[in-house]
Design an enzyme around this catalytic site. Structure first.
Site, PDB file in Angstrom:
ATOM      1  N   GLY A 101      -8.946 -17.238  -8.958  1.00  6.52           N
ATOM      2  CA  GLY A 101      -9.985 -17.092 -10.293  1.00  6.52           C
ATOM      3  C   GLY A 101     -11.460 -17.805  -9.975  1.00  6.52           C
TER       4      GLY A 101
ATOM      5  N   SER B 129       4.547   3.010   8.011  1.00  9.40           N
ATOM      6  CA  SER B 129       4.128   1.898   6.799  1.00  9.40           C
ATOM      7  C   SER B 129       5.257   1.333   5.960  1.00  9.40           C
ATOM      8  CB  SER B 129       3.517   2.012   5.802  1.00  9.40           C
ATOM      9  OG  SER B 129       2.211   1.845   6.335  1.00  9.40           O
TER      10      SER B 129
ATOM     11  N   HIS C  35       0.661  -0.854  -0.210  1.00 11.88           N
ATOM     12  CA  HIS C  35      -0.380   0.129   0.011  1.00 11.88           C
ATOM     13  C   HIS C  35       0.771   1.260  -0.522  1.00 11.88           C
ATOM     14  CE1 HIS C  35       0.638  -0.412   4.574  1.00 11.88           C
ATOM     15  NE2 HIS C  35      -0.003   1.473   4.203  1.00 11.88           N
TER      16      HIS C  35
ATOM     17  N   ASP D 269       0.363  -7.694   1.834  1.00 16.71           N
ATOM     18  CA  ASP D 269       0.847  -6.188   2.030  1.00 16.71           C
ATOM     19  C   ASP D 269       1.914  -5.809   1.778  1.00 16.71           C
ATOM     20  OD1 ASP D 269       0.192  -3.700   1.714  1.00 16.71           O
ATOM     21  OD2 ASP D 269      -0.484  -3.527   3.794  1.00 16.71           O
TER      22      ASP D 269
END
Length: 361
Positions: free
Chosen positions: A267, A210, A100, A135
């Protein structure tokens, strides 16, 4: 006699004035005492040594891009920016950070800029790959002989041991905070799904931390700072989370072996928990209603639109449990689904291929 008294008074007055002048010259108003610096305590010295070892390997990362929005005058393009941290893990410019940090939702023409502690700036840093499940991302800059953070072993962490966080909160570069491991194995909701197995720490972490380093008292990287719990005010409340370094090793190994991050692809497409009203109206069981991506792995394995997955590898699932089960799978692994379709129960085995690069990360 009177003259002698005047002379004595004059002399006493002069003496008092001299003493007062001397006192106020040497001790200013609001006087204080300055003591020599005391000896550093062992715990302080440990922290100082760790900071000196780790901070050269922690960088600042800025991401910018163009975001389109609607206005009274039609579509307007705005520049959006994000700021975070990263940790150098290889001397030839490989940097570990959060996904992110290097990705702005809805933005196009994104660029990533890396700033070293020395101030040297690398524009248009290359994103080698990212894993939305974790992440995490790896960024590469064209540099050599960089200082690196030594990797630790997050599996050996114990609740209560010391942690030190280094990053760039609110743009304040090379900020250091300390705390302890508050808990292990935490799960929180991330931007792309549940993040599992996180380290919880009370070392102060704020926006901009972060992607930065969480290290132990030996200066070894044990986690990548990722998120914080917030109340209404939005500041640090002593509950922060980091992705364990043993989890991050998976994408570092992919980069080393394949030059990219390899992500398994199911999927399954849109997934939603079966609601009680649907159970009553259509006789559906508890589970996850899916709409597989046409031509994707789930579609090729035989799953159909509106199938209900009730179990994965024999365990009952809702959307969260299903995602957790798939997050523990690697490319080439199989997962056996128990599926409810039109009143019948089926068993469908899905082998997970690599997610195509065209789908992005």
């Amino acid at each position: 006699m009177k003259l002698r008294k005047n002379v004595l008074f004059f002399l006493l007055g002069g003496l008092v004035a001299y003493i007062a002048f001397t006192v106020f010259q040497t001790r200013p108003q609001g006087s204080y005492t300055v003591l020599a610096q005391g000896r550093l305590q062992p715990d302080e010295q440990i922290t100082i040594d760790v900071v000196k070892k780790v901070t050269p390997a922690v960088v600042s990362i800025t991401t910018s891009g163009i975001v389109a929005r609607e206005s009274w005058f039609g579509i307007v393009q705005d520049r959006a920016e994000g700021q975070g941290s990263g940790v150098i893990v290889r001397p030839d410019g490989y940097i570990l950070t959060n996904r992110h940090v290097i990705s702005i939702e809805g933005a196009v023409r994104q660029t990533v800029t890396v700033i070293l502690p020395s101030g040297k700036t690398y524009k248009d840093a290359r994103v080698l790959g990212a894993d939305p499940r974790l992440d995490l991302a790896v960024v590469k800059i064209p540099a050599r002989d960089l200082p690196v953070a030594a990797l630790g072993d997050s599996a050996s962490l114990q609740v209560g041991q010391k942690t030190i966080a280094v990053g760039n909160p609110l743009g304040l570069s090379q900020t250091v905070t300390s705390g302890i491991v508050s808990a292990m194995g935490r799960s929180i909701q991330g931007e792309a799904g549940m993040l599992e197995g996180l380290i919880q720490t009370d070392a102060a972490i704020n926006p901009g931390n972060s992607g930065g380093a969480l290290v132990d008292s030996s200066g070894r990287l044990i986690g990548v700072n990722t998120a914080i719990a917030q109340l209404g005010g939005g500041g640090n409340i002593g509950i922060g989370f980091a992705v364990p370094i043993n989890t991050a090793r998976a994408i570092l190994d992919d980069i080393a072996k394949y030059g990219r991050v390899r992500i398994p692809w199911d999927g399954l497409g849109q997934q939603v928990d079966v609601q009680p009203a649907w159970q009553q109206a259509y006789g559906l069981p508890n589970g996850v209603l899916v709409r597989p991506i046409p031509g994707g792995p789930a579609d090729r394995a035989g799953l159909r639109e509106y199938d209900v997955i009730t179990k994965a590898d024999g365990k009952a699932v809702d959307t969260r449990a299903l995602q957790e089960a798939l997050n523990h799978k690697n490319i080439g692994d199989k997962v056996v689904f128990t599926v409810f379709r039109e009143g019948k129960t089926l068993s469908i085995t899905l082998t997970l291929p690599e997610r195509p690069g065209a789908l992005g990360t």
